[in-house]
Design a protein around this motif. Sequence first.
Motif, mmCIF file in Angstrom:
data_model
loop_
_atom_site.group_PDB
_atom_site.id
_atom_site.type_symbol
_atom_site.label_atom_id
_atom_site.label_comp_id
_atom_site.label_asym_id
_atom_site.label_seq_id
_atom_site.Cartn_x
_atom_site.Cartn_y
_atom_site.Cartn_z
ATOM 1 N N TYR A 158 0.745 -1.180 0.032
ATOM 2 C CA TYR A 158 0.035 0.203 0.116
ATOM 3 C C TYR A 158 1.040 1.162 -0.115
ATOM 4 C CZ TYR A 158 -4.664 -2.134 0.516
ATOM 5 O OH TYR A 158 -5.880 -2.844 0.426
ATOM 6 N N ILE A 159 1.941 1.335 1.010
ATOM 7 C CA ILE A 159 2.752 2.572 0.862
ATOM 8 C C ILE A 159 3.462 2.828 -0.569
ATOM 9 C CG2 ILE A 159 4.794 3.446 1.827
ATOM 10 C CD1 ILE A 159 2.281 3.408 3.711
ATOM 11 N N GLU A 160 3.860 1.732 -1.340
ATOM 12 C CA GLU A 160 4.503 1.750 -2.637
ATOM 13 C C GLU A 160 3.701 2.361 -3.494
ATOM 14 O OE1 GLU A 160 6.967 2.229 -5.556
ATOM 15 O OE2 GLU A 160 7.612 1.877 -3.354
ATOM 16 N N ARG A 161 2.391 2.033 -3.508
ATOM 17 C CA ARG A 161 1.147 2.162 -4.435
ATOM 18 C C ARG A 161 0.840 3.808 -3.888
ATOM 19 N NH1 ARG A 161 -3.592 -1.768 -3.417
ATOM 20 N NH2 ARG A 161 -4.571 -0.365 -4.443
ATOM 21 N N ALA A 162 0.925 4.185 -2.867
ATOM 22 C CA ALA A 162 0.883 5.393 -2.343
ATOM 23 C C ALA A 162 1.762 6.404 -2.994
ATOM 24 C CB ALA A 162 0.655 5.839 -0.865
ATOM 25 N N ARG A 163 3.027 5.912 -2.794
ATOM 26 C CA ARG A 163 3.983 6.856 -3.485
ATOM 27 C C ARG A 163 3.968 6.842 -5.048
ATOM 28 N NH1 ARG A 163 9.889 5.370 -0.695
ATOM 29 N NH2 ARG A 163 10.406 7.269 -1.782
ATOM 30 N N TRP A 177 4.129 15.534 0.506
ATOM 31 C CA TRP A 177 3.656 14.011 0.367
ATOM 32 C C TRP A 177 4.808 13.158 0.014
ATOM 33 C CZ3 TRP A 177 0.054 11.094 2.283
ATOM 34 C CH2 TRP A 177 -1.288 11.766 2.638
ATOM 35 N N LYS A 178 5.425 13.902 -0.755
ATOM 36 C CA LYS A 178 6.731 12.720 -1.207
ATOM 37 C C LYS A 178 7.727 12.529 -0.111
ATOM 38 C CE LYS A 178 6.687 13.627 -6.071
ATOM 39 N NZ LYS A 178 7.268 14.334 -7.579
ATOM 40 N N GLU A 179 7.754 13.908 0.559
ATOM 41 C CA GLU A 179 8.800 13.521 1.797
ATOM 42 C C GLU A 179 8.141 12.973 2.890
ATOM 43 O OE1 GLU A 179 9.265 17.654 2.648
ATOM 44 O OE2 GLU A 179 10.421 18.191 1.068
ATOM 45 N N ALA A 180 6.967 12.870 3.433
ATOM 46 C CA ALA A 180 6.347 12.401 4.265
ATOM 47 C C ALA A 180 6.370 10.714 3.896
ATOM 48 C CB ALA A 180 4.882 12.771 4.642
ATOM 49 N N LEU A 181 6.025 10.247 2.612
ATOM 50 C CA LEU A 181 6.199 8.919 2.486
ATOM 51 C C LEU A 181 7.482 8.434 2.340
ATOM 52 C CD1 LEU A 181 3.213 9.021 -0.177
ATOM 53 C CD2 LEU A 181 3.136 7.926 1.749
ATOM 54 N N LYS A 182 8.399 9.013 1.869
ATOM 55 C CA LYS A 182 9.651 8.629 2.174
ATOM 56 C C LYS A 182 10.007 8.380 3.272
ATOM 57 C CE LYS A 182 14.535 9.996 0.739
ATOM 58 N NZ LYS A 182 15.298 10.924 0.053
ATOM 59 N N ALA A 183 9.657 9.263 4.509
ATOM 60 C CA ALA A 183 10.065 9.278 5.869
ATOM 61 C C ALA A 183 9.080 7.759 6.502
ATOM 62 C CB ALA A 183 9.798 10.166 6.775
ATOM 63 N N THR A 184 8.112 7.691 5.725
ATOM 64 C CA THR A 184 7.276 6.552 6.157
ATOM 65 C C THR A 184 7.811 5.111 5.616
ATOM 66 O OG1 THR A 184 5.397 7.856 6.080
ATOM 67 C CG2 THR A 184 5.172 5.341 6.195
ATOM 68 N N SER A 185 8.191 5.151 4.508
ATOM 69 C CA SER A 185 9.159 4.001 3.881
ATOM 70 C C SER A 185 10.113 3.636 4.914
ATOM 71 C CB SER A 185 9.477 4.044 2.473
ATOM 72 O OG SER A 185 8.169 4.394 1.562
ATOM 73 N N LYS A 186 10.982 4.563 5.261
ATOM 74 C CA LYS A 186 12.298 4.201 5.977
ATOM 75 C C LYS A 186 11.691 3.634 7.328
ATOM 76 C CE LYS A 186 15.293 7.892 4.123
ATOM 77 N NZ LYS A 186 16.280 9.015 4.276
ATOM 78 N N ALA A 187 10.735 4.181 7.980
ATOM 79 C CA ALA A 187 10.332 3.692 9.269
ATOM 80 C C ALA A 187 9.612 2.409 9.194
ATOM 81 C CB ALA A 187 9.604 4.667 10.131
ATOM 82 N N LEU A 188 9.160 1.920 8.068
ATOM 83 C CA LEU A 188 8.151 0.971 7.819
ATOM 84 C C LEU A 188 8.335 -0.559 8.687
ATOM 85 C CD1 LEU A 188 5.370 0.886 6.829
ATOM 86 C CD2 LEU A 188 6.200 -0.031 4.359
ATOM 87 N N PRO A 189 9.618 -1.023 8.420
ATOM 88 C CA PRO A 189 9.802 -2.293 9.018
ATOM 89 C C PRO A 189 9.287 -2.174 10.513
ATOM 90 C CG PRO A 189 11.517 -1.769 7.463
ATOM 91 C CD PRO A 189 10.661 -0.681 7.593
ATOM 92 N N THR A 320 2.139 12.759 13.095
ATOM 93 C CA THR A 320 2.360 11.367 13.762
ATOM 94 C C THR A 320 3.789 10.668 13.556
ATOM 95 O OG1 THR A 320 0.129 10.804 13.354
ATOM 96 C CG2 THR A 320 1.448 9.052 14.219
ATOM 97 N N LEU A 321 4.408 11.069 12.322
ATOM 98 C CA LEU A 321 5.952 10.875 12.103
ATOM 99 C C LEU A 321 6.781 11.539 13.020
ATOM 100 C CD1 LEU A 321 6.090 11.330 8.431
ATOM 101 C CD2 LEU A 321 6.908 9.216 9.582
ATOM 102 N N LYS A 322 6.702 12.431 13.843
ATOM 103 C CA LYS A 322 7.186 13.367 14.798
ATOM 104 C C LYS A 322 7.215 12.454 16.144
ATOM 105 C CE LYS A 322 6.557 17.733 12.914
ATOM 106 N NZ LYS A 322 6.019 19.210 12.959
ATOM 107 N N LEU A 323 5.939 11.643 16.317
ATOM 108 C CA LEU A 323 5.860 10.950 17.513
ATOM 109 C C LEU A 323 6.223 9.733 17.300
ATOM 110 C CD1 LEU A 323 2.075 12.080 18.012
ATOM 111 C CD2 LEU A 323 4.022 12.966 18.936
ATOM 112 N N VAL A 324 6.385 8.684 16.434
ATOM 113 C CA VAL A 324 6.952 7.612 16.433
ATOM 114 C C VAL A 324 8.276 7.314 15.910
ATOM 115 C CG1 VAL A 324 4.320 6.738 15.843
ATOM 116 C CG2 VAL A 324 5.813 7.029 14.031
#
Length: 324
Positions: A158-163, A177-189, A320-324
């Motif tokens: 889903y995250i790859e499809r979002a990007r 969005w690009k920056e937030a999703l890039k950060a999400t991908s790094k934290a995803l595992p 939420t990225l700032k919190l987790v």
Amino acid sequence: MADDTHEKASVSPEQFGASLAPSLIDACGGSLSDLRFFTTAWQQGGAATAYGAWCHDDGTEREVVVKAPVGWTEFQFTRDLGARNAPTPRVAACGDELGAYDLAWLVIERIPGDPLSSDLKKKDVLDLCAAAASFYKESLDCFGPPTKAPTPVEWESYIERARQSVRDNAIPEEQRWKEALKATSKALPGLISAWRARSTRFWRHGDFHPGNAMRRPEDSAWGPSECVLIDLARVTPGHWVTDAVYLERIHWGKPEMLHGVKPAKAMAKAMRKIGLDPGDDYSDLANIRRLLTAACTPVFLEREGHPKHVIGALEALEHTLKLV
């Protein structure tokens, strides 16, 4: 078992309901009458819904709603919780076969008025959260903890499809969005690992929003005046914060509708009040679910593409990225 697939597919719900009416009346021992079948905007397939009148042993009549067929989940939870002190509709009659058909059906109380969503006030939001807490407790007391884990979501996909969606579509605040999703991908595992390690000992509503809640009036003969959760077709094992985050999600474009109430916090407080442990990690889990859900928004632009909702989801993701 009768082969009714072709018949239900080739007639309208009203026609199908009319064909079931004699069997319904017979199954209810003559207590059911004045059936008026209708089709709702959200209704799919060949299901029939009707208003009717139910005559009790003392001769009093009450308005009811008839649903046939219903899925096994909706049937079981409506039937069993309706016999308890749960914030769900009371059941006048039900069964798992009808005439020549192998199908489940319900005759439940008709709650007058509109869903809470029609004029949502702060008290309504708080009562909705309290009703959810009661639903979780009554479901556990009635059915015990689920023995089967929920189907895992393929968050990576889903995250790859979002990007990809952000790259392909003219989405508001594309660079953010690009920056937030890039950060999400790094934290995803780590996020996925923590989410999949959550407790799934709850039965959650599955479609938790103010449109699926009504208020039983003070003078109702069915039970106490309270917020009643309707439409139990999507009850599923999981963690209750999924319901809380879903309630937030549908209001990301109009947060003022929640009147400052934070659903996860309000639901946890209501759970503790009735002796149900929400879990010490609920806040962390809510953050993870909020982040993952918000990050997937670009995948669903066709139905969630209103600019206000997209921006609201982005703000929730960034915060939420700032919190987790």
